[in-house]
Design an enzyme around this catalytic site. Sequence first.
Site, PDB file in Angstrom:
ATOM      1  N   GLY A   7       0.623  -1.354  -0.205  1.00  0.00           N
ATOM      2  CA  GLY A   7       0.092  -0.091  -0.139  1.00  0.00           C
ATOM      3  C   GLY A   7       1.080   1.851  -0.134  1.00  0.00           C
ATOM      4  O   GLY A   7       1.648   1.848   1.243  1.00  0.00           O
ATOM      5  N   GLY A   9       0.390   4.770  -0.333  1.00  0.00           N
ATOM      6  CA  GLY A   9      -0.319   5.706   0.358  1.00  0.00           C
ATOM      7  C   GLY A   9       0.355   6.717   0.736  1.00  0.00           C
ATOM      8  O   GLY A   9       1.381   6.006   1.361  1.00  0.00           O
ATOM      9  N   LYS A 182      -9.106   7.899  18.313  1.00  0.00           N
ATOM     10  CA  LYS A 182      -9.154   9.548  18.381  1.00  0.00           C
ATOM     11  C   LYS A 182      -8.987  10.375  17.287  1.00  0.00           C
ATOM     12  O   LYS A 182      -9.670  11.444  17.311  1.00  0.00           O
ATOM     13  CB  LYS A 182      -7.118   9.778  18.835  1.00  0.00           C
ATOM     14  CG  LYS A 182      -6.194   8.930  17.249  1.00  0.00           C
ATOM     15  CD  LYS A 182      -6.347   9.450  16.200  1.00  0.00           C
ATOM     16  CE  LYS A 182      -5.512   9.190  15.423  1.00  0.00           C
ATOM     17  NZ  LYS A 182      -4.993   9.670  14.200  1.00  0.00           N
ATOM     18  N   THR A 239      -3.851  14.837  16.731  1.00  0.00           N
ATOM     19  CA  THR A 239      -4.382  14.546  16.112  1.00  0.00           C
ATOM     20  C   THR A 239      -5.683  16.095  16.043  1.00  0.00           C
ATOM     21  O   THR A 239      -5.640  16.484  15.437  1.00  0.00           O
ATOM     22  CB  THR A 239      -5.192  13.223  15.898  1.00  0.00           C
ATOM     23  OG1 THR A 239      -4.492  12.060  15.013  1.00  0.00           O
ATOM     24  CG2 THR A 239      -5.857  13.371  14.275  1.00  0.00           C
ATOM     25  N   ARG A 246      -5.949  14.818   8.487  1.00  0.00           N
ATOM     26  CA  ARG A 246      -7.092  15.355   7.933  1.00  0.00           C
ATOM     27  C   ARG A 246      -8.841  15.388   8.377  1.00  0.00           C
ATOM     28  O   ARG A 246      -9.384  15.418   8.261  1.00  0.00           O
ATOM     29  CB  ARG A 246      -7.308  14.096   6.720  1.00  0.00           C
ATOM     30  CG  ARG A 246      -6.019  14.012   5.528  1.00  0.00           C
ATOM     31  CD  ARG A 246      -5.433  13.079   4.788  1.00  0.00           C
ATOM     32  NE  ARG A 246      -5.004  11.732   5.803  1.00  0.00           N
ATOM     33  CZ  ARG A 246      -4.509  10.747   6.072  1.00  0.00           C
ATOM     34  NH1 ARG A 246      -4.375   9.799   4.482  1.00  0.00           N
ATOM     35  NH2 ARG A 246      -3.796  10.011   6.951  1.00  0.00           N
ATOM     36  N   GLU A 267     -10.251   8.147   8.187  1.00  0.00           N
ATOM     37  CA  GLU A 267     -11.038   6.738   8.979  1.00  0.00           C
ATOM     38  C   GLU A 267     -11.732   6.905  10.139  1.00  0.00           C
ATOM     39  O   GLU A 267     -13.049   6.973  10.130  1.00  0.00           O
ATOM     40  CB  GLU A 267      -9.729   6.311   9.399  1.00  0.00           C
ATOM     41  CG  GLU A 267      -8.737   5.917   8.624  1.00  0.00           C
ATOM     42  CD  GLU A 267      -9.311   4.591   8.330  1.00  0.00           C
ATOM     43  OE1 GLU A 267     -10.479   4.141   7.574  1.00  0.00           O
ATOM     44  OE2 GLU A 267      -8.012   3.573   7.538  1.00  0.00           O
TER      45      GLU A 267
HETATM   46  N1  LIG Z   1      -1.006  10.103   5.973  1.00  0.00           N
HETATM   47  C1  LIG Z   1      -0.653   9.911   7.471  1.00  0.00           C
HETATM   48  O1  LIG Z   1       0.318  10.326   8.516  1.00  0.00           O
HETATM   49  C2  LIG Z   1      -0.849   8.368   8.189  1.00  0.00           C
HETATM   50  C3  LIG Z   1      -1.810   6.847   8.352  1.00  0.00           C
HETATM   51  N2  LIG Z   1      -2.369   7.148   9.105  1.00  0.00           N
HETATM   52  C4  LIG Z   1      -3.174   5.787   8.585  1.00  0.00           C
HETATM   53  O2  LIG Z   1      -2.958   4.342   7.991  1.00  0.00           O
HETATM   54  C5  LIG Z   1      -3.889   4.504   6.355  1.00  0.00           C
HETATM   55  C6  LIG Z   1      -3.607   4.534   5.253  1.00  0.00           C
HETATM   56  O3  LIG Z   1      -3.653   5.954   5.247  1.00  0.00           O
HETATM   57  P1  LIG Z   1      -2.728   7.569   4.254  1.00  0.00           P
HETATM   58  O4  LIG Z   1      -1.666   5.999   3.807  1.00  0.00           O
HETATM   59  O5  LIG Z   1      -2.682   8.079   4.382  1.00  0.00           O
HETATM   60  O6  LIG Z   1      -3.618   7.352   3.354  1.00  0.00           O
HETATM   61  P2  LIG Z   1      -4.165   7.583   1.237  1.00  0.00           P
HETATM   62  O7  LIG Z   1      -5.441   8.056   0.742  1.00  0.00           O
HETATM   63  O8  LIG Z   1      -2.622   8.578   1.597  1.00  0.00           O
HETATM   64  O9  LIG Z   1      -3.310   6.269   0.645  1.00  0.00           O
HETATM   65  C7  LIG Z   1      -4.039   5.190   0.772  1.00  0.00           C
HETATM   66  C8  LIG Z   1      -3.983   4.087  -0.141  1.00  0.00           C
HETATM   67  O10 LIG Z   1      -3.972   2.570   0.418  1.00  0.00           O
HETATM   68  C9  LIG Z   1      -4.433   2.628  -1.413  1.00  0.00           C
HETATM   69  N3  LIG Z   1      -5.407   1.610  -1.641  1.00  0.00           N
HETATM   70  C10 LIG Z   1      -6.693   2.026  -1.509  1.00  0.00           C
HETATM   71  N4  LIG Z   1      -7.629   0.877  -1.086  1.00  0.00           N
HETATM   72  C11 LIG Z   1      -6.838  -0.133  -1.253  1.00  0.00           C
HETATM   73  C12 LIG Z   1      -7.461  -1.452  -2.310  1.00  0.00           C
HETATM   74  N5  LIG Z   1      -8.197  -1.909  -2.149  1.00  0.00           N
HETATM   75  N6  LIG Z   1      -6.190  -2.046  -2.588  1.00  0.00           N
HETATM   76  C13 LIG Z   1      -5.004  -1.987  -2.084  1.00  0.00           C
HETATM   77  N7  LIG Z   1      -4.913  -0.050  -2.131  1.00  0.00           N
HETATM   78  C14 LIG Z   1      -5.829   0.456  -2.028  1.00  0.00           C
HETATM   79  C15 LIG Z   1      -4.666   3.364  -2.275  1.00  0.00           C
HETATM   80  O11 LIG Z   1      -4.474   3.079  -3.349  1.00  0.00           O
HETATM   81  C16 LIG Z   1      -3.587   4.135  -2.242  1.00  0.00           C
HETATM   82  O12 LIG Z   1      -1.887   4.784  -1.778  1.00  0.00           O
HETATM   83  C17 LIG Z   1      -4.952   5.288   7.564  1.00  0.00           C
HETATM   84  O13 LIG Z   1      -5.782   4.243   8.420  1.00  0.00           O
HETATM   85  C18 LIG Z   1      -4.258   6.452   8.236  1.00  0.00           C
HETATM   86  O14 LIG Z   1      -5.495   6.204   9.362  1.00  0.00           O
HETATM   87  C19 LIG Z   1      -1.499   5.979   9.869  1.00  0.00           C
HETATM   88  C20 LIG Z   1      -0.627   7.421  10.110  1.00  0.00           C
HETATM   89  C21 LIG Z   1      -0.929   8.609  10.027  1.00  0.00           C
HETATM   90  O1  LIG Z   2      -2.975   8.770  12.241  1.00  0.00           O
HETATM   91  C1  LIG Z   2      -2.184  10.175  12.076  1.00  0.00           C
HETATM   92  C2  LIG Z   2      -1.177  10.504  12.773  1.00  0.00           C
HETATM   93  O2  LIG Z   2      -1.012  10.094  13.769  1.00  0.00           O
HETATM   94  C3  LIG Z   2      -3.106  11.127  11.074  1.00  0.00           C
HETATM   95  O3  LIG Z   2      -3.343  11.569  10.946  1.00  0.00           O
HETATM   96  P1  LIG Z   2      -5.376  11.816   9.471  1.00  0.00           P
HETATM   97  O4  LIG Z   2      -5.312  10.290   8.903  1.00  0.00           O
HETATM   98  O5  LIG Z   2      -6.700  12.979  10.373  1.00  0.00           O
HETATM   99  O6  LIG Z   2      -4.466  12.894   8.906  1.00  0.00           O
END
Ligand SMILES: NC(=O)C1=CN([C@@H]2O[C@H](COP(=O)(O)OP(=O)(O)OC[C@H]3O[C@@H](n4cnc5c(N)ncnc54)[C@H](O)[C@@H]3O)[C@@H](O)[C@H]2O)C=CC1
Ligand SMILES: O=C(CO)COP(=O)(O)O
Length: 317
Positions: A7, A9, A182, A239, A246, A267
Amino acid sequence: MSVAVVGAGAFGTALAISLARKGPVTLWARDPANMAEARENTARLAGCPFPEPLILTGDLAQAANAGILLIAVPTQKLRGFLEANKILLASKTLVACCKGIELATGAGPVTVVADVVPNAVPAILTGPSFARDIARGLPTALTLACADDKTGQHLQQQLTTANLRLYRTTDTIGAELGGALKNVIAIACGTAMGAGLGESARAALMTRGFAEMQRLAAHLNADPQTLSGLSGFGDLTLTCTSEQSRNYCLGLSLGQGTRFNPNTTVEGAATAKAVHLLAQESALDLPITAAVAGLLENRLDVATAMRDLLARPLKEE
Ligand SMILES: NC(=O)C1=CN([C@@H]2O[C@H](COP(=O)(O)OP(=O)(O)OC[C@H]3O[C@@H](n4cnc5c(N)ncnc54)[C@H](O)[C@@H]3O)[C@@H](O)[C@H]2O)C=CC1
Ligand SMILES: O=C(CO)COP(=O)(O)O
């Protein structure tokens, strides 16, 4: 044991960049073409170039050669992803890197992994960290939760880097609840700030929101100590106070009555609904969560939500 991130993202990319600073790591992306050329995830994490040891692939089988897979897809997509790839993922150590409660089942990520890939070893990596901070190599501390402590210790060693320090617990339920809940409270705090209700109101929402997190955790037999750690209190603090979040920004736009990009990963939106349903089924009192669910479903406006919260019967703290 080798590590791959599944993944690409913002979070998955940041983890892969961080881990690649200490050795080779594979990052699987659904659509790697642009990233391969730029050696950067310009769509989700622009300005953070890939270190040389980061191996990018669009072939999940290649990533699944690793023994440890960090799965960084949003919670509501996790089950579908696992179902589609469970043969490749069997017998692996699968570390969920997402924060939420599944709307369809009320389950957290570790439970979903255990459900779909029962012969894998499930774990979760969660806690206060913005993807960009991790990718930049800024100091960050997270919680690694695995019910099997021996595997937990191994994961802690493998995934800690010079800048990313992992603490360990066997309480997977507590860790996943902290990270999920959270986000709901952050939406509430953003809403209050967006509506101009002030920082005192935000402090009240954070504190009473934390009480809701502890109440649900106790109901689900989590260890209360876990909620006081990085995955609970730590991530709540980050957060609810940063416009980098976000979830907080969705709240800000609800409070201001402005448009929010629906394609953003937030989320807390689905999680608020999932937890509200769970609370109703269990007769648990989670008024801030109920207010956030009401706002998101357009059953409530901000003024009514705030008035209702303030008009609740007076009680002991
Ligand atoms: N962005 C951040 O600062 C942080 C994010 N997280 C957590 O990480 C998780 C992912 O968030 P982000 O990476 O930020 O989101 P994002 O929106 O940047 O990316 C999501 C990714 O998931 C992929 N994806 C979606 N559906 C999919 C599927 N069915 N199969 C394969 N890939 C798929 C998308 O292509 C994309 O690359 C969330 O649960 C978020 O809460 C945790 C800590 C920090
Ligand atoms: O989980 C996060 C920080 O710990 C990222 O927060 P958001 O998903 O709200 O951007």
